[in-house]
Write a protein that holds these residues in place. Structure first.
Motif, PDB file in Angstrom:
ATOM      1  N   LEU A 115       0.790  -1.473  -0.365  1.00 25.45           N
ATOM      2  CA  LEU A 115       0.168  -0.307  -0.052  1.00 25.45           C
ATOM      3  C   LEU A 115       0.768   1.022   0.344  1.00 25.45           C
ATOM      4  O   LEU A 115       0.308   2.630   0.037  1.00 25.45           O
ATOM      5  CB  LEU A 115      -0.620   0.229   1.149  1.00 25.45           C
ATOM      6  CG  LEU A 115      -1.701  -0.966   1.534  1.00 25.45           C
ATOM      7  CD1 LEU A 115      -2.547  -1.040   2.413  1.00 25.45           C
ATOM      8  CD2 LEU A 115      -3.106  -1.383   0.132  1.00 25.45           C
ATOM      9  N   THR A 197     -11.563  -2.568   1.353  1.00 23.41           N
ATOM     10  CA  THR A 197     -10.528  -1.597   0.979  1.00 23.41           C
ATOM     11  C   THR A 197     -10.568   0.177  -0.300  1.00 23.41           C
ATOM     12  O   THR A 197      -9.997   0.666   0.262  1.00 23.41           O
ATOM     13  CB  THR A 197      -9.887  -2.403  -0.677  1.00 23.41           C
ATOM     14  OG1 THR A 197      -9.781  -3.548   0.129  1.00 23.41           O
ATOM     15  CG2 THR A 197      -8.935  -1.843  -1.349  1.00 23.41           C
ATOM     16  N   ALA A 202      -7.554   2.858   0.693  1.00 19.19           N
ATOM     17  CA  ALA A 202      -6.899   3.994  -0.196  1.00 19.19           C
ATOM     18  C   ALA A 202      -6.691   5.424   0.526  1.00 19.19           C
ATOM     19  O   ALA A 202      -6.379   6.403  -0.305  1.00 19.19           O
ATOM     20  CB  ALA A 202      -7.982   4.549  -1.268  1.00 19.19           C
TER      21      ALA A 202
END
Length: 278
Positions: A115, A197, A202
């Motif tokens: 990530l 997610t 994000a």
């Protein structure tokens, strides 16, 4: 602010709203069970939708307070084979240190997903392809949760949790064809992982401890505007991610009404209320 919500009854649970959450979930399980041999593909989809919904309902019960939530704490074990003890320990840390690198297990996805740019010594040659294999890996989520749950129940000798979990496995073994049993777990995992997610991973990641807990919740969550009653149901309250993180013990069916209050709170303190379409 929160004390006022408590005084106004925002945390009280309503039996008819609980029934509204439970009945569609149980109906999906019933339809899937009934069609398991006659229409296995349709049964897999129906059971996956029920399993996804059961996960969100169990999530609400474990967060909740009071005798009703305590009595329903084993719902996730019965419907999905998930240990409430294992999940609660992991999830409470996620709420306390949301998106904190090295602490929040929900963002510990390497070496499958990165990530943030990793240390070159720990990088993977597959990282440039992670957008291509995301969905198959996502689908393993509920299977992984089942494994971690079973390991926790066995190591801690949590026999009261072992009973509903065992009933879930017995039901799958006796009542579902293997393809349907495995398929619905994988599809439910993919649905749940996708929702988590886009509402968390994000957003901002923190490499240091955050002293301002409220600000860290605002910066690490994003709400979603759903496009239909079906998706509103499927998201299971997680479309109100910020409301949930600020008010985790509030019943999820109160979040739509609480959202304007949270939006106003953000505006008063000059912070962005993050929301997007689904």
């Amino acid at each position: 602010w929160q004390a006022r919500l408590v005084a106004e009854g925002w945390y009280e649970r309503l039996w008819w709203r609980e029934a509204q959450n439970l009945l569609p979930c149980l109906a999906c399980y019933g339809v899937g069970w009934r069609l398991a041999r006659a229409a296995p593909l349709l049964a897999t989809v129906s059971l996956a939708l029920g399993s996804t919904s059961a996960g969100w309902i169990a999530h609400d019960f474990v967060h909740g307070r009071g005798r009703f939530c305590a009595a329903m704490r084993g719902f996730g074990a019965l419907m999905n084979g998930h240990s409430s003890t294992w999940w609660s320990n992991k999830h409470n840390l996620h709420h306390a240190c949301t998106n904190q690198v090295g602490v929040d297990e929900d963002i510990m996805s390497d070496p499958f997903f990165f990530l943030w740019p990793p240390d070159p010594a720990r990088d993977s040659r597959w990282r440039r392809l992670q957008h291509l294999y995301a969905l198959p890996v996502y689908s393993a989520l509920f299977a992984l949760w089942r494994f971690n749950s079973a390991r926790t129940v066995w190591s801690k000798r949590l026999w009261r949790e072992a009973v509903p979990m065992g009933l879930n496995y017995l039901w799958m073994a006796l009542c579902l064809p293997p393809a349907v049993a495995v398929g619905h777990v994988l599809l439910a995992g993919a649905l749940t992982a996708t929702i988590v997610t886009v509402s968390h991973q994000a957003e901002d990641l923190f490499h240091e401890h955050q002293d301002d807990w409220v600000a860290s919740q605002v910066h690490s969550t994003r709400d979603a505007v759903t496009s239909s009653p079906f998706s509103e149901w499927l998201w299971g309250g997680m479309q109100y991610q910020l409301e949930h993180h600020l008010l985790p013990t509030m019943p999820r069916y109160r979040y739509p009404s609480a959202a304007p209050l949270v939006r106003q709170l953000c505006a008063e303190h000059g912070v962005e209320y993050r929301v997007d379409s689904e």
